[in-house]
Write a protein that holds these residues in place. Sequence first.
Motif, short mmCIF file in Angstrom:
data_model
loop_
_atom_site.label_atom_id
_atom_site.label_comp_id
_atom_site.label_asym_id
_atom_site.label_seq_id
_atom_site.Cartn_x
_atom_site.Cartn_y
_atom_site.Cartn_z
N THR A 219 -49.54 -16.21 34.95
CA THR A 219 -49.91 -15.69 36.27
C THR A 219 -48.93 -16.14 37.33
OG1 THR A 219 -51.44 -17.56 36.45
CG2 THR A 219 -52.37 -15.44 35.80
N ALA A 220 -47.72 -15.62 37.25
CA ALA A 220 -46.72 -15.91 38.27
C ALA A 220 -46.04 -14.61 38.67
CB ALA A 220 -45.68 -16.90 37.73
N ASN A 221 -46.13 -14.28 39.95
CA ASN A 221 -45.37 -13.13 40.45
C ASN A 221 -43.92 -13.56 40.65
OD1 ASN A 221 -45.37 -14.59 42.84
ND2 ASN A 221 -46.92 -13.31 43.83
N ALA A 222 -43.10 -12.66 41.21
CA ALA A 222 -41.67 -12.93 41.30
C ALA A 222 -41.39 -14.16 42.16
CB ALA A 222 -40.96 -11.70 41.87
N ARG A 223 -42.11 -14.31 43.27
CA ARG A 223 -41.84 -15.44 44.17
C ARG A 223 -42.22 -16.76 43.51
NH1 ARG A 223 -41.80 -15.54 50.52
NH2 ARG A 223 -40.98 -17.63 50.75
N VAL A 224 -43.38 -16.81 42.85
CA VAL A 224 -43.79 -18.03 42.17
C VAL A 224 -42.83 -18.35 41.03
CG1 VAL A 224 -45.63 -19.08 40.79
CG2 VAL A 224 -46.20 -17.75 42.83
N THR A 225 -42.42 -17.34 40.28
CA THR A 225 -41.46 -17.54 39.19
C THR A 225 -40.18 -18.18 39.72
OG1 THR A 225 -42.35 -15.68 37.92
CG2 THR A 225 -40.10 -16.38 37.42
N ALA A 226 -39.65 -17.64 40.81
CA ALA A 226 -38.41 -18.19 41.38
C ALA A 226 -38.60 -19.63 41.85
CB ALA A 226 -37.95 -17.30 42.54
N ASP A 227 -39.76 -19.91 42.46
CA ASP A 227 -40.03 -21.25 42.97
C ASP A 227 -40.12 -22.26 41.82
OD1 ASP A 227 -40.63 -23.31 44.75
OD2 ASP A 227 -42.77 -22.84 44.80
N VAL A 228 -40.85 -21.90 40.77
CA VAL A 228 -40.99 -22.81 39.63
C VAL A 228 -39.65 -23.00 38.93
CG1 VAL A 228 -42.10 -23.16 37.39
CG2 VAL A 228 -43.42 -22.23 39.30
N ALA A 229 -38.90 -21.92 38.76
CA ALA A 229 -37.59 -22.03 38.12
C ALA A 229 -36.66 -22.95 38.91
CB ALA A 229 -36.95 -20.65 37.97
N GLU A 230 -36.73 -22.86 40.23
CA GLU A 230 -35.90 -23.73 41.07
C GLU A 230 -36.29 -25.19 40.88
OE1 GLU A 230 -34.90 -24.52 45.81
OE2 GLU A 230 -36.23 -22.90 45.22
N GLN A 231 -37.61 -25.46 40.80
CA GLN A 231 -38.05 -26.84 40.61
C GLN A 231 -37.67 -27.35 39.22
OE1 GLN A 231 -41.91 -28.03 42.19
NE2 GLN A 231 -42.16 -26.00 43.09
N LEU A 232 -37.71 -26.48 38.21
CA LEU A 232 -37.30 -26.90 36.87
C LEU A 232 -35.82 -27.27 36.84
CD1 LEU A 232 -39.02 -24.36 34.46
CD2 LEU A 232 -39.60 -26.75 34.83
N GLY A 233 -35.04 -26.63 37.70
CA GLY A 233 -33.61 -26.89 37.72
C GLY A 233 -33.22 -28.15 38.45
N THR A 234 -34.20 -28.92 38.91
CA THR A 234 -33.93 -30.14 39.67
C THR A 234 -33.02 -31.07 38.87
OG1 THR A 234 -36.06 -30.02 40.79
CG2 THR A 234 -34.95 -32.15 40.80
N GLY A 235 -31.88 -31.37 39.42
CA GLY A 235 -30.98 -32.35 38.82
C GLY A 235 -30.30 -31.89 37.55
N GLY A 236 -30.32 -30.59 37.26
CA GLY A 236 -29.69 -30.13 36.03
C GLY A 236 -29.28 -28.68 36.10
#
Length: 746
Positions: A219-236
């Motif tokens: 249950t993630a629309n485009a904005r939530v997907t982008a936000d979560v992906a950005e947080q996953l990319g923290t430091g890597g």
Amino acid sequence: MQCPYAPAALPDAADWLIVRAIGLHGGMDNLELRAEADAILAGLVGDPGGSARLREDQWQAVSALVEEHRRALVVQRTGWGKSAVYFVATALLRRRGAGPTVIISPLLALMRNQVESAARAGIRARTINSANPEDWEAIYGEVQRGETDVLLVSPERLNSVDFRDQVLPRLAATTGLLVVDEAHCISDWGHDFRPDYRRLRTMLAELPAGVPVLATTATANARVTADVAEQLGTGGDEALVLRGPLDRKSLRLGVLELPDAAHRLAWLGERLGDLPGSGIIYTLTVAAAEEVAAFLRQRGHPVASYTGKTENADRLQAEEDLLANRVKALVATSALGMGFDKPDLGFVVHMGSPSSPIAYYQQVGRAGRGVDHADVLLLPGREDQAIWAYFASVGFPPEEQVRRTLAALEDAGRPLSLPALEPLVDLRRSRLETMLKVLDVDGAVTRVKGGWTATGQPWAYDAQRYAWVARQREAEQQAMREYAATTGCRMEFLQRQLDDEKAAPCGRCDNCAGSWLDPAVSPAALSGAAGELERPGAEVEPRRMWPSGMPAVGVDVKGRIPEDQQAATGRALGRLSDIGWGNRLRPLLSAQAADGPVPDDVLAAVVTVVADWARSPGGWASGTPDAMARPVGVVAMPSRSRPELVASLAQGLARVGRLPLLGSLGYAPQADDHAAHRSNSAQRLRSLAASFTVPDDLAAALAGAPGPVLLVDDYTDSGWTLAVGARLLRRAGAAQVLPLVLALAG
């Protein structure tokens, strides 16, 4: 039966191309890994013949984790098989010497399902959550000794001081795979933001290089997907996003508009047995869940209620009963939401609309995961929007309240617990705790032994973001209204709300294929439902303990309220959150309602409540040895917002009950005009403690006729108005104080 895995087969030419494209080494090494993965899957799904095989999209995710050590976000429909990805990846990584997998999992039901699934594949899984604190030390030891393959952790543990400071660093250093289940909870743009999840930023940043990370959600629309992906990319490196179509081909969606709550309850009572298999009936409130479950049991349906107030042992029993088909349905709030896994769940019914189509998609996704057909039905109610408004009112607080909290922490010079902080700020405890968790993530406060402290770090109130989130919630509510009213495909509507580029008419819903729902209900069923909903009366539990920290704000009370100053257990006509009397009382007691005399039907129902109360065990007309004395009169609470309503209610009760109207408590000169709007117990009591007086004529009446009195008010929320009023009356000579209100706010 549908299965989220393909049958075993030799790879064809297309498979070879896919394998070569996503494999790190390609060729036979990759094929051998794929075969190993499929063998693990066979154990996971209980397939002794070994015919189960990962689908290509699942294999792509497994390969990214095991071969490439990537950080990946998988957004796939419910029932797709996301848990298979992380369990298969865990087994492969463990065989190659990696540390245990850590799964951040939001609900106990999900944890229980996952532990059982893991065991089938020979994966040793343990869980750390609020229900098993006695096992924590032993589990930590097993993890350190390498005896555990998977550790499932509730997100709340991430903000526990001991876990955060002692356990989390060790896990971050040794984990072989980090899994964030229901990852939309990370994002405050999502429908179910949970600030505890934001702690994952710290863990992600502290993971050693090359540790794979998997985040999953349906249950993630485009904005939530982008936000979560950005947080996953923290430091890597940038996260890999694997997103699939969200259509659920086993689900048949429908909406049935019925005139009122009685029709909805009657319809469900008559048609529940016709729905396929066993399922879930969702309600918006705890009161409604209990109300619906009670009625259905009276109609002979085996059902159980499941809410945030259900004891853990009872929850576990209810889950087991549904899994074993010993009940037709669980009548549940959103407490039974993410993660509950019953592949053959045949239906989901909503008695009332969730406030978001995304949340609705997530809940209906519990059905039809392992069967070809499941029915999904929405029965919207007129009370839905009032309930949405209440939940919307508990969002992130205004800046002034946040600043006051930070100032209180700074001035204290020591850690403050939630009970110690409550008297200093005007926020309910649950809302205060959520706010502190957000501030913790933002670096403005930190949780330590003994409570919370301010860090002194600069902090900016992101008013624009909070306002946008509020507007997003309003847009979601409007979308839910549109879902109920649309003449187009309902599944396509939900897919578009989730920004699914492959959204298309499903051909199955009531709008695509024609409605299969007969709205008719029999007169007998309607009469029975109306009688159940119109049955008045709910207990009002008295306050028995003073809030903590009151002496610090100038109110000299603490500990237990003395017995001779307490109110007795009272009565209310109904709860504002139920679908029976709540629907009648909400308009009467809303902030926009004009003051006026109590309506005749409401007064008649209150008289019935009093009569039933009198005949109940211990009541003054019960004839039992422990029966209380008959009330000697009626006393009204003063009211600035509804003086005519409260006065007429007290007068009507006195007249019908042939009791003297003794008078009303009065307002003291220093009374706080805003006491009713204080939102936590300590603040409410501080405002109310010196707000009322016992006028001389009322004191004389109590002294002249000592005995129990009925204390009448319009509604009770925190219970402190009644507690303060009862204390005054008992001190003035009342032998007992019996609170009687129109409505319970909860």
